[in-house]
Design an enzyme around this catalytic site. Structure first.
Site, PDB file in Angstrom:
ATOM      1  CB  ILE A  21      -0.994   0.052   1.192  1.00 17.07           C
ATOM      2  CG1 ILE A  21      -0.269  -0.141   2.533  1.00 17.07           C
ATOM      3  CG2 ILE A  21      -2.099  -0.971   1.010  1.00 17.07           C
ATOM      4  CD1 ILE A  21      -1.182   0.068   3.741  1.00 17.07           C
ATOM      5  N   GLY A  22       2.141   1.114   0.109  1.00 15.12           N
ATOM      6  CA  GLY A  22       2.998   2.303   0.082  1.00 15.12           C
ATOM      7  C   GLY A  22       4.451   1.913  -0.047  1.00 15.12           C
ATOM      8  N   GLY A  23       5.187   2.740  -0.703  1.00 11.71           N
ATOM      9  CA  GLY A  23       6.622   2.497  -0.827  1.00 11.71           C
ATOM     10  C   GLY A  23       7.268   3.853  -0.867  1.00 11.71           C
ATOM     11  N   GLY A  25      10.369   6.614   0.848  1.00 13.37           N
ATOM     12  CA  GLY A  25      11.801   6.815   0.762  1.00 13.37           C
ATOM     13  C   GLY A  25      12.588   5.643   1.310  1.00 13.37           C
ATOM     14  CG  PHE A  26      14.190   6.076   4.447  1.00 12.87           C
ATOM     15  CD1 PHE A  26      15.468   6.105   3.930  1.00 12.87           C
ATOM     16  CD2 PHE A  26      13.597   7.258   4.845  1.00 12.87           C
ATOM     17  CE1 PHE A  26      16.172   7.298   3.837  1.00 12.87           C
ATOM     18  CE2 PHE A  26      14.292   8.464   4.751  1.00 12.87           C
ATOM     19  CZ  PHE A  26      15.576   8.479   4.254  1.00 12.87           C
ATOM     20  CD  GLU A  28       9.562  -2.929  -0.457  1.00  6.29           C
ATOM     21  OE1 GLU A  28       9.013  -4.003  -0.112  1.00  6.29           O
ATOM     22  OE2 GLU A  28      10.489  -2.874  -1.268  1.00  6.29           O
ATOM     23  CB  ILE A  29       3.440   0.657   3.846  1.00  3.53           C
ATOM     24  CG1 ILE A  29       4.340   1.871   3.968  1.00  3.53           C
ATOM     25  CG2 ILE A  29       2.534   0.499   5.059  1.00  3.53           C
ATOM     26  CD1 ILE A  29       5.045   2.040   5.246  1.00  3.53           C
ATOM     27  CG  ASP A 135       9.075  13.871   5.689  1.00  2.00           C
ATOM     28  OD1 ASP A 135       8.932  14.917   5.012  1.00  2.00           O
ATOM     29  OD2 ASP A 135       9.138  12.737   5.188  1.00  2.00           O
TER      30      ASP A 135
END
Ligand code: ADP
Length: 294
Positions: A21-23, A25-26, A28-29, A135
């Site tokens: 569901i997300g990737g 900067g650092f 992966e989700i 951030d």
């Protein structure tokens, strides 16, 4: 780079991967199913071979903030030979997605103020715990994904967090120069100058976020280069933003402009600025958010 996990993979015999569901900067989700608790969770993973390891910091901050209503629930963490992982409660869409899903790409004042109110409280909470987020941006805030939490906004991603207090609670001395951290679009002028970031810098990013929610974009939206954006911010008359914001934001901007690294922001005043506008406009917490009206 190839994904660290694939749908169907099971981590520590307990978390079955559904999808990515997300990737960022650092890391992966992934959305995953907790086979023990039988509910959906979010799993954040970071390759062990990655040069910049940030998940440890993320776990430390998340654990410290447990109990705060704007923070994901910590479920577990660990590592194997390939990756470090963090399991936490799963939230819904982030605010960048939600803004872009609006026909005009903006939020109504009601939505913007109520979300802003919650975000400010979450910024106060992380500062109270002795950390800067560094951030603050729309994609690092997500709405809850259950009927009980759908009006609650959650602060995500503590990978760039930094402790600004010493053991005794005093503010750490500022370094004479520090590497740039964060996201160019929302970074404060101070951050562009590679100065040590303080509590006010999180609040500057918050201010830029509010402007983007109200207007749909920031003046430097099309610029890619960090230096170019920094130059534009430095020359920009920030009073211009007040035309697009409720009148109370003048006090907000005036206060921010005075804050130096060591200063403790007047959170009570900043929060009350939003509260007063909401009261004046008769905005109720139970009102539908813009994305609930479609
Ligand atoms: P990175 O540090 O790699 O940028 P983030 O923690 O910022 O990763 O997450 C990237 C995106 O993944 C977020 O913008 C959000 O959409 C999604 N995400 C992160 N954590 C969660 C969560 N607990 N629940 C739902 N979505 C999440």
């Amino acid at each position: 780079m190839a994904d660290l996990l694939l749908p169907g993979d099971v981590v520590r015999q307990r978390w079955k991967i559904d999808k990515k569901i997300g990737g960022g900067g650092f890391g992966e989700i992934y959305k995953a199913v907790d086979l023990v608790a039988k509910d959906a969770v979010a799993l954040k993973v970071e390759s062990v071979s990655q040069s910049k390891q940030v998940l440890k910091m993320e776990v430390a901050v998340l654990k410290k903030l447990q109990g705060c209503s704007h923070i994901c629930k910590f479920v577990s963490c660990g590592r194997n030979e390939n990756f470090n992982y963090l399991v936490m409660s799963l939230q819904g869409s982030n605010l960048a997605e939600l803004r872009r899903s609006q026909a005009k790409g903006i939020f109504s004042q009601s939505t913007m103020l109520r979300i802003g109110f919650q975000i400010l409280k979450s910024i106060k909470a992380i500062h109270d715990a002795g950390f800067l987020h560094r951030d603050i941006k729309p994609s690092n805030f997500a709405m809850g994904n259950t009927p009980e939490t759908s009006h609650n906004c959650y602060m995500l991603d503590f990978g760039l967090a930094r402790q600004f207090t010493k053991g005794n609670g005093e503010v750490r001395p500022a370094r004479s120069s520090a590497g740039f951290r964060g996201t160019v679009r929302y970074a404060s002028v101070n951050a562009h100058n590679n100065k040590e970031m303080g509590r006010q810098d999180d609040l500057w990013s918050f201010f830029y976020m509010m402007v983007e929610f109200a207007v749909g974009h920031l003046p430097w939206r099309k610029m890619k280069d960090k230096e170019q954006v920094g130059k534009m911010k430095k020359g920009y008359d920030h009073q211009q933003f007040l035309k697009s914001l409720p009148s109370g934001f003048r006090q907000f901007l005036d206060h921010l402009s005075l804050l130096k690294y060591e200063d403790k922001p007047d959170y009570k005043m900043l929060i009350s600025v939003l509260e007063k506008v909401m009261n004046k406009k008769g905005i109720k917490e139970s009102d539908p958010f813009d994305w609930e009206k479609m």
